[in-house]
Design an enzyme around this catalytic site. Structure first.
Site, mmCIF file in Angstrom:
data_model
loop_
_atom_site.group_PDB
_atom_site.id
_atom_site.type_symbol
_atom_site.label_atom_id
_atom_site.label_comp_id
_atom_site.label_asym_id
_atom_site.label_seq_id
_atom_site.Cartn_x
_atom_site.Cartn_y
_atom_site.Cartn_z
ATOM 1 N N HIS A 12 0.822 -1.228 0.000
ATOM 2 C CA HIS A 12 0.000 0.000 0.000
ATOM 3 C C HIS A 12 0.852 1.274 0.000
ATOM 4 O O HIS A 12 0.436 2.300 0.519
ATOM 5 C CB HIS A 12 -0.962 -0.021 1.192
ATOM 6 C CG HIS A 12 -0.281 -0.056 2.539
ATOM 7 N ND1 HIS A 12 -0.831 -0.671 3.628
ATOM 8 C CD2 HIS A 12 0.897 0.465 2.960
ATOM 9 C CE1 HIS A 12 -0.028 -0.529 4.658
ATOM 10 N NE2 HIS A 12 1.038 0.160 4.287
ATOM 11 N N HIS A 59 -1.584 4.717 9.746
ATOM 12 C CA HIS A 59 -0.207 5.192 9.927
ATOM 13 C C HIS A 59 -0.155 6.533 10.634
ATOM 14 O O HIS A 59 0.822 7.262 10.523
ATOM 15 C CB HIS A 59 0.490 5.327 8.578
ATOM 16 C CG HIS A 59 0.586 4.071 7.766
ATOM 17 N ND1 HIS A 59 -0.496 3.497 7.143
ATOM 18 C CD2 HIS A 59 1.644 3.285 7.464
ATOM 19 C CE1 HIS A 59 -0.104 2.409 6.481
ATOM 20 N NE2 HIS A 59 1.179 2.253 6.666
ATOM 21 N N HIS A 193 9.927 -4.371 4.568
ATOM 22 C CA HIS A 193 10.429 -2.997 4.486
ATOM 23 C C HIS A 193 10.700 -2.442 5.874
ATOM 24 O O HIS A 193 10.075 -2.842 6.846
ATOM 25 C CB HIS A 193 9.527 -2.063 3.685
ATOM 26 C CG HIS A 193 8.121 -1.838 4.184
ATOM 27 N ND1 HIS A 193 7.198 -2.849 4.374
ATOM 28 C CD2 HIS A 193 7.455 -0.686 4.480
ATOM 29 C CE1 HIS A 193 6.033 -2.325 4.750
ATOM 30 N NE2 HIS A 193 6.167 -1.010 4.839
ATOM 31 N N GLU A 240 3.717 -5.472 8.883
ATOM 32 C CA GLU A 240 2.375 -5.320 8.280
ATOM 33 C C GLU A 240 1.866 -6.635 7.691
ATOM 34 O O GLU A 240 0.668 -6.771 7.404
ATOM 35 C CB GLU A 240 2.399 -4.238 7.181
ATOM 36 C CG GLU A 240 2.590 -2.835 7.735
ATOM 37 C CD GLU A 240 2.792 -1.783 6.648
ATOM 38 O OE1 GLU A 240 2.775 -0.585 6.991
ATOM 39 O OE2 GLU A 240 2.986 -2.119 5.465
#
Ligand code: DHB
Ligand code: FE
Length: 280
Positions: A12, A59, A193, A240
């Protein structure tokens, strides 16, 4: 009765939304990434879901470190997006399905998952970027959406196994809904990531590949990972991936892999796309 037709997982990354707005999808950097999505959209056209349960992490737009629910379910008529500072123009609004939201919330709570319920909820890039990729910001929005926000930022986090089990409870809840509704479940974020700290830029291709392989028909192999294992292997934001596991829990035990793509890097991330079809 309602039925979960399958699930889609996708990264995303905000830069994806910026590339769509700037019409750069055919640039050499972006083409191998965007070329993977028409098959996912064709599958959606064929499967015609009425509702998308969209599992993502906030976030810092709707929740922040001072107030961070572990699992927050949307129960609103409509969901709005707002500027997060990534240079993305706000998208939406997106229509909700409060009746199905409350049914799922009640059933899942009855199974002892203690949820936060949100009758107002701003949705961030974790939600809007997958919507843009899969439904191309069509108006009116072709599906009603139910956002499920999972805490992936303020530790302690729910374990991979707990997320998978919540997905299973959502699957049972949808199956007990008396309306004739077709539901797709989306798991967003990931894959590996890390955006900050000494390992900023960390990507782990072999672990990402392992996760994409196991999640299809052997997800149990991933459920004994701890949150710390995930961070070690996938980076602090690679955690995530618990949202992919939540999605997978909601599908049938065996699924058909319709499509997958892994492309590295997009921005700082190993980006993954999977389309999984539930057994009829
Ligand atoms: C990036 C990835 C994310 O998951 C996110 O939420 C923000 C940025 C990135 O790779 O740039
Ligand atoms: Fe993210």
């Amino acid at each position: 009765m309602a039925r979960i037709i399958g699930g889609i997982t996708t990264s995303h990354i905000p830069a994806i939304g910026a590339a769509i707005s700037a019409k750069r999808c055919d640039d050499p950097y972006w083409k191998p990434f965007f070329d993977a999505y028409p098959i996912a959209r064709q599958w959606l056209d064929t499967m015609r879901p009425d509702v998308a349960i969209l599992v993502y992490n906030d976030h810092g737009l709707n929740f922040f470190l001072n107030q961070m629910p572990t699992f927050a379910f949307g129960a609103a008529e409509e969901y709005h997006n707002a500027d997060e500072g990534w240079g993305l123009a706000p998208r939406g609004p997106y229509p909700g399905d409060p009746a199905l939201s409350w049914h799922v919330i009640e059933q899942v709570m009855a199974e002892n998952f203690d949820l936060t319920t949100c009758q107002e909820m701003l949705v961030d890039h974790g939600f809007t970027v997958p919507m843009s990729l899969l439904w191309q910001d069509k108006t009116p929005c072709p599906v009603r959406v139910i956002p499920v926000a999972v805490n992936t930022v303020q530790h302690p986090l729910a374990s991979p196994r707990r997320c998978f089990q919540l997905g299973q409870a959502i699957g049972r809840a949808v199956a007990s809904y008396p309306e004739n509704v077709r539901v797709v479940v989306l798991g967003t974020g990931g894959l590996s990531h890390q955006l900050d700290g000494e390992r900023a830029g960390f990507i782990n291709r072999s672990f990402d590949r392992y996760c994409m392989d196991k999640i299809v028909n052997e997800p149990e192999a991933l459920l004994d990972l701890s949150i710390h294992d995930l961070i070690e292997q996938a980076g602090s934001q690679g955690v995530e991936f618990i949202q992919w596991l939540l999605m997978r829990g909601a599908l049938s035990p065996q699924v058909r892999l319709v499509h997958q793509n892994y492309h590295i890097p997009i921005s700082n991330t190993g980006s993954g796309l999977m389309v999984l079809e539930s057994a009829a």
